[in-house]
Design a protein around this motif. Structure first.
Motif, mmCIF file in Angstrom:
data_model
loop_
_atom_site.group_PDB
_atom_site.id
_atom_site.type_symbol
_atom_site.label_atom_id
_atom_site.label_comp_id
_atom_site.label_asym_id
_atom_site.label_seq_id
_atom_site.Cartn_x
_atom_site.Cartn_y
_atom_site.Cartn_z
ATOM 1 N N TRP A 1 0.827 -1.201 0.000
ATOM 2 C CA TRP A 1 0.000 0.000 0.000
ATOM 3 C C TRP A 1 0.862 1.252 0.000
ATOM 4 N N VAL A 2 2.061 1.152 0.503
ATOM 5 C CA VAL A 2 2.972 2.296 0.586
ATOM 6 C C VAL A 2 4.290 1.927 -0.087
ATOM 7 N N TRP B 1 1.000 6.405 -1.483
ATOM 8 C CA TRP B 1 0.083 5.653 -0.637
ATOM 9 C C TRP B 1 -1.181 5.307 -1.421
#
Length: 429
Positions: free
Chosen positions: A259-260, A292
């Motif tokens: 996700w990051v 993100w």
């Protein structure tokens, strides 16, 4: 004299909401509180976090107002009541401002705030390297089994373990509902932190008004928006640049993808090509942004099953577009702290207390989830009734957040007490 055994309260998750709740509850002699964190130490992911007036009141009510104010940032006078100024992406033109009297833009660095809270926890309350693996309930007791094979029995288990909660599906299955996983929203954000002196110099060299450094800003464009606000007592400017892909109604994030991630400045600048000088120079001051993928949760049918309750992002993870996600977790913590902290609480009325929590907190948190998504549509000129009408946009933003900030959380607590038939606290102490 009260000879009842202390109620055992287990909190899983050592983020801001979980630690704030533990801090308040562990002051109560009728409660035995344990906090379990999966990591080896407390730690927050992310940078700046903004709190509305409602969240600031909850912080004060939880008894952590002093450490918060020691590290919190406020917009300098004479703009101290400004939450954000709204500006046109193409040229930085002023569209209006949202004002929160007495609070303005109240923000901290997440890690700094968590450190300030965790340092106040009494010894022995927090246990680390405890990742919840399984939940069981029998009679009036909940049991959490950790991945290291140890377990903990309690009268109430509170899941504060975030959007990827290991406990949420136990609650949903107990309610007869399907398991829920976080959903990708189609929006991503580039994040960075800039030394305010460096940004000021960059703006000055380009003939851009330094006012844009001093006051929180939101630049609004089609399918994107950029926000700035100060942290670390104005030494650092927190920047979040949102971009949305609306090419499909059901956006999917690749399974297994982080996700990051780290991103290049060029990638970020390309995403905002065509934006005005104020936005361009701002992003040019971030040499190594992070990227993100923004996920949230659907509105849940319930936050409680038996003796297990969800709070914070485990219950109602939301998009960040109202600066309200962390604040909702703190509202949860405040509500439960006031109810569980009352000596009238017992194993006999715990179920009724949790039912009141679900009945009173869930509708508001769900509304915050919905309106946070709607706020993103508004900022990115996709609101069906406003679009890119600047006059309507300014008028809407001027009062849009009043219901969120002005909520009376103590009225919710009073209503819960009435539902339980509790006498006033003053008369029983």
């Amino acid at each position: 004299m009260n000879n009842k055994p202390a109620l055992r309260i287990g909190i899983v998750g050592g983020g801001i909401s979980g630690v704030a709740l533990a801090l308040d509850l562990c002051r109560q002699s009728h409660l035995d509180v344990q906090l379990f964190e999966a990591a080896a130490a407390f730690g927050e992911v992310g940078a700046g976090v903004s709190f509305g007036a409602n969240a600031v009141r909850a912080i004060a009510g939880l008894g952590i107002g002093e450490p918060y104010l020691e590290i919190a940032d406020r917009t300098p006078e004479p703009w101290q009541d400004v939450w954000f100024e709204w500006r046109r992406a193409s040229d930085g033109g002023y569209l209006g401002a949202s004002v929160a009297p007495g609070v303005g833009q109240s923000s901290v660095h997440r890690a700094d705030f968590l450190d300030a809270l965790a340092s106040r926890l009494p010894k022995g309350v927090a246990r680390f390297n405890k990742r919840a693996a399984q939940i069981e309930q029998k009679g009036n007791e909940a049991r959490v089994i950790f991945s290291d094979g140890t377990d903990y029995h309690c009268d109430l288990l509170i899941a504060a373990d975030g959007i990827k909660s290991a406990i949420r599906n136990h609650v949903l299955e107990g309610l007869g509902d399907r398991p829920v996983v976080p959903r990708f929203t189609g929006s991503c954000a580039y994040r960075g932190m800039i030394d305010s002196r460096y940004l000021r110099d960059a703006y000055r060299s380009q003939g851009i008004d330094e006012h844009l450094v001093d006051v929180p800003q939101m630049y609004l464009g089609l399918d994107g928006h950029i926000l700035t606000f100060p942290v670390k007592h104005g030494r650092i400017i927190n920047v979040v640049a949102f971009i949305s892909d609306r090419s499909r109604p059901d956006p999917l994030w690749p399974q297994g993808a982080a996700w990051v991630r780290e991103a290049s400045q060029r990638e970020m600048l390309d995403a905002f090509a065509g934006w005005g000088d104020a936005a361009r120079v701002l992003l040019e001051c971030i040499p190594a942004p992070t990227h993100w993928a923004l996920h949230d949760l659907p509105e849940l049918p319930g936050y409680v099953h038996g003796h297990v309750a969800l709070i914070g992002d485990a219950a109602h993870a939301t998009l960040p577009h109202q600066g309200a996600g962390a604040g909702q977790g703190l509202e949860d913590a405040y509500f439960l702290a006031r109810m569980l902290g009352d000596p009238q609480v017992s194993s006999e009325n715990l179920s009724a207390l949790l039912a009141a929590y679900d009945a009173l907190r869930r509708p508001r948190a769900c509304r915050v989830q919905r309106t946070s998504w709607e706020a993103g549509e508004l900022y990115e000129l996709r609101d069906p009734s406003v679009g890119n009408d600047e006059q309507a946009l300014s008028a809407t933003l001027r009062s849009r957040f009043d219901w969120l900030w002005n909520h009376d959380l103590d009225a919710d607590v009073a209503q819960a007490r009435a539902l339980l038939g509790w006498e006033s606290l003053r008369s029983c102490v």
